[in-house]
Every structure is written in structure tokens, then in C-alpha cells.
Design a protein around this motif. Sequence first.
Motif, PDB file in Angstrom:
ATOM      1  N   TYR A  92      39.359  74.195 -30.220  1.00  9.32           N
ATOM      2  CA  TYR A  92      40.219  74.056 -29.039  1.00  9.32           C
ATOM      3  C   TYR A  92      39.574  73.151 -27.990  1.00  9.32           C
ATOM      4  N   SER A  93      38.711  72.243 -28.439  1.00  9.34           N
ATOM      5  CA  SER A  93      37.944  71.418 -27.512  1.00  9.34           C
ATOM      6  C   SER A  93      38.821  70.529 -26.635  1.00  9.34           C
ATOM      7  N   GLU A  94      40.010  70.187 -27.095  1.00  9.03           N
ATOM      8  CA  GLU A  94      40.883  69.333 -26.271  1.00  9.03           C
ATOM      9  C   GLU A  94      41.381  70.057 -25.024  1.00  9.03           C
ATOM     10  N   PHE A  95      41.243  71.382 -24.998  1.00  6.50           N
ATOM     11  CA  PHE A  95      41.709  72.169 -23.854  1.00  6.50           C
ATOM     12  C   PHE A  95      40.557  72.599 -22.947  1.00  6.50           C
ATOM     13  N   LYS A  96      39.362  72.061 -23.206  1.00  7.07           N
ATOM     14  CA  LYS A  96      38.181  72.494 -22.463  1.00  7.07           C
ATOM     15  C   LYS A  96      38.299  72.155 -20.986  1.00  7.07           C
ATOM     16  N   GLU A  97      37.950  73.133 -20.152  1.00  6.13           N
ATOM     17  CA  GLU A  97      37.878  72.934 -18.712  1.00  6.13           C
ATOM     18  C   GLU A  97      36.938  73.986 -18.140  1.00  6.13           C
ATOM     19  N   SER A  98      36.708  73.972 -16.848  1.00  7.47           N
ATOM     20  CA  SER A  98      35.790  74.922 -16.234  1.00  7.47           C
ATOM     21  C   SER A  98      36.533  76.181 -15.811  1.00  7.47           C
ATOM     22  N   LEU A  99      36.174  77.302 -16.437  1.00  6.90           N
ATOM     23  CA  LEU A  99      36.744  78.601 -16.093  1.00  6.90           C
ATOM     24  C   LEU A  99      35.565  79.557 -15.901  1.00  6.90           C
ATOM     25  N   PRO A 100      34.980  79.563 -14.714  1.00  5.66           N
ATOM     26  CA  PRO A 100      33.656  80.162 -14.519  1.00  5.66           C
ATOM     27  C   PRO A 100      33.557  81.660 -14.745  1.00  5.66           C
ATOM     28  N   VAL A 101      34.597  82.416 -14.414  1.00  7.18           N
ATOM     29  CA  VAL A 101      34.501  83.871 -14.564  1.00  7.18           C
ATOM     30  C   VAL A 101      34.422  84.239 -16.049  1.00  7.18           C
ATOM     31  N   ALA A 102      35.326  83.687 -16.846  1.00  5.20           N
ATOM     32  CA  ALA A 102      35.311  83.970 -18.281  1.00  5.20           C
ATOM     33  C   ALA A 102      34.025  83.489 -18.931  1.00  5.20           C
ATOM     34  N   GLU A 103      33.549  82.339 -18.503  1.00  5.54           N
ATOM     35  CA  GLU A 103      32.333  81.783 -19.095  1.00  5.54           C
ATOM     36  C   GLU A 103      31.108  82.621 -18.764  1.00  5.54           C
ATOM     37  N   ALA A 104      31.007  83.083 -17.531  1.00  5.37           N
ATOM     38  CA  ALA A 104      29.868  83.917 -17.145  1.00  5.37           C
ATOM     39  C   ALA A 104      29.904  85.270 -17.852  1.00  5.37           C
ATOM     40  N   ALA A 105      31.091  85.855 -17.951  1.00  8.04           N
ATOM     41  CA  ALA A 105      31.220  87.162 -18.596  1.00  8.04           C
ATOM     42  C   ALA A 105      30.883  87.094 -20.079  1.00  8.04           C
TER      43      ALA A 105
END
Length: 369
Positions: free
Chosen positions: A326-339
Motif C-alpha cells: 500500500y506504499s502509494e497511499f503512504k502519508e504521515s499518521l503519527p498516532v497510529a505509527e507511534a502506537a
Amino acid sequence: MSDQHEPVPFLDLAGVNGALRAEFERAYSEVLGHGRFINGPEVGRFEAEYAEYCQARAAVGVGNGTDALELILAGLGIGPGDEVIVPANTFIATAEAVLYVGARPRFVDVLPDTLLLDPDAADAAVNKNTAAIIGVHLFGQMVDTDRLLEVTRKHSLAFIEDAAQAHGARFAGQRAGSVGVAAGFSFYPGKNLGALGDGGAVVTQDAELAAKIRRLADHGRSADSRFHHDLRGRNSRLDSVQAAALSLKLPGLDQGNAGRVRAWEQYVNELPPTVRPVTRHPKAEAVYHVAVVEVDERDKVCTALDEAGIGWGLHYKTPCHLDSAYSEFKESLPVAEAAADRILSLPMSPTLTERQVSRVCEVLRSVTA
């Protein structure tokens, strides 16, 4: 073997299903006797029972939970050119369903306390191509349906429930499956209501949508003739044997969920302060499909659990928007990434004993103090 060294399984499926073994065998014998392995009377009976349980008008048995979501999207006419808002913290099947109808998932962040879809993030992500929001009732807790319904009504969007982990959960008194335009359920064996193999259902208040989804799931057959196909459908059906097993297990679902709630409340009381449980919205009645906490040094904690013979899981290690497919949809989503670096799922079953929960907490205390 002493209590201190007794293994604690992540999910005790043998214990969950063992008490009904004789009834399962009798039901299988009945299906063998009539020979209607597909669309037997057991399917219609379970559909009616499950619709009533979910406080909905209709249920359609399908092959699995992923199919249920895909069929809902197809039944609503969502496809190429459309976007569907999906939380980044979910099982990949939610996004798969969107892509398989030709639409694009728009991943958004989650709330830091519940790790469920953030209604404000969903609102901000709406654009001219947005057709629907999929609210994922993750870990056994429903999303904030009050807020998400405000968002979908404001923008004239469909609100779809991904209820694969929320059999019997409620928000503001309403059952999972009764709130959105439709809900997709999974009956994978590990679910709160699990079959003895794959299975799923679409639940909805819209009888016409249910009828269309039933046809789509049966090769797009015409309502008037089984030899004519006026929709481009697919093959996704709930087997008679699985429907029979689900009918046998449904009466015990609330009692099983109550056992999960007791185990979770004990976890909350006995976990060390360094282990933070995911929180519950005040209006939510969660059913704790999994017991999710956040920890520091997760690898060290998991090693300690392994050495103690205690099962664990990760829900989920990689947010959807960071998975390679799903790399074409990559963006910064900090809460999900930190969790994602901190979440850990502890043992959870209706059969989990007080002694087992205490043992899990003791091991966590020894490694996180």
C-alpha cells in the motif's frame, strides 16, 4: 506442573468450543442427512437469529468478513473514482475490500486513547470523491458512532461498520451492526462468535440492500430466475455446517462476552503502571475481542512472555498505510505509527481464569518494573 509454570494460551479455542462438541456433532449429522451443504435450512435460521441479535432487519451469510465488506461496497455502487475513508490501525482486510471494488482507501489517523478512528481526522479527509467512511470497531469496542454519523450526514456519505471484532458490542445502547447503512461481520474461529472454519455476514436495516447483496454473493442471479444473471456477482456463501455451529454458539455469546469483560477489568486492576491499557469511551460497552495494552521495550516484554509460556499477539504491528503493498497511499499518521511500536495483545478468552490473568500481570510486573 505448578501454577507458576502452567502455559496461558493467547486464545483457548478448545475451551471455548469443547462444551458444545456433542451438539456440533449432532448438527453435522443432520446436515449429512439432508445433504444441503450450501443454502441449507441452517443458513436461513442463523441469518434470522443473528439479525435479531444485532437489532437489525436482515442478515446475509457470506464466505468471510472480507467478502462482507466488499459486498457492502459493491451493493452501494461504490467503485472506480470513489474514495473510502479507513483508519490506518486496522487489519488489512478493511483496505483490501475497498481496493477490490476499484475504489481508493484514504487512510486517516486514530485516537490516542482508544486507537479507534478519529472522527475529526475523518471529517478533515473528506473530499469531492469521498463516498463512504468505514468505522472499524477494533479490539471489541465500537467507534464513536455519534460523531461519525454527524460527519457522514454532513457530507452525505455512507457509514459502513467493520464489525469483525465486535460481536455483541454496543455504543450508546445500540448494537454493532445496527447503526450504519450496513455492517460486515467475520466468524473466523477466533472471533467472539466464531465458526468452525471461515464465515461472515452482512447485517443491515435496509431490506433492499440485503436482497441485492444476497444476489451479488450468489453470482448475481436474478431474483426471478436462477438461470439468469442480471448483476455481475461472485460466489460467497455461508456453509450450512458453519451456520448450524453459529446457531449453537449464539445463545452463549453474551455470557462469553461477560467473561471477557471480567478478565479485562482484572487486567486493568492488576497491570503494573508501566503497562497502559487501551481505554474505553464512556458510551461504549466493549466486548474485548483482544486485550490491548501499550508497553515500552516490547521485544523484551514479548521474550519474557514467551519464556513464561504466555501467548501474545500484535494488533497491528504495521499500520496499513506503511505496508509495502500500500506504499502509494503512504502519508504521515503519527498516532497510529507511534502506537504500532508499543501495542501488545495479552491473552483473552471467555474461559480465562483469575489465576491466569494474575500470572500474566506478574510476568509483566517482573519485566517492566
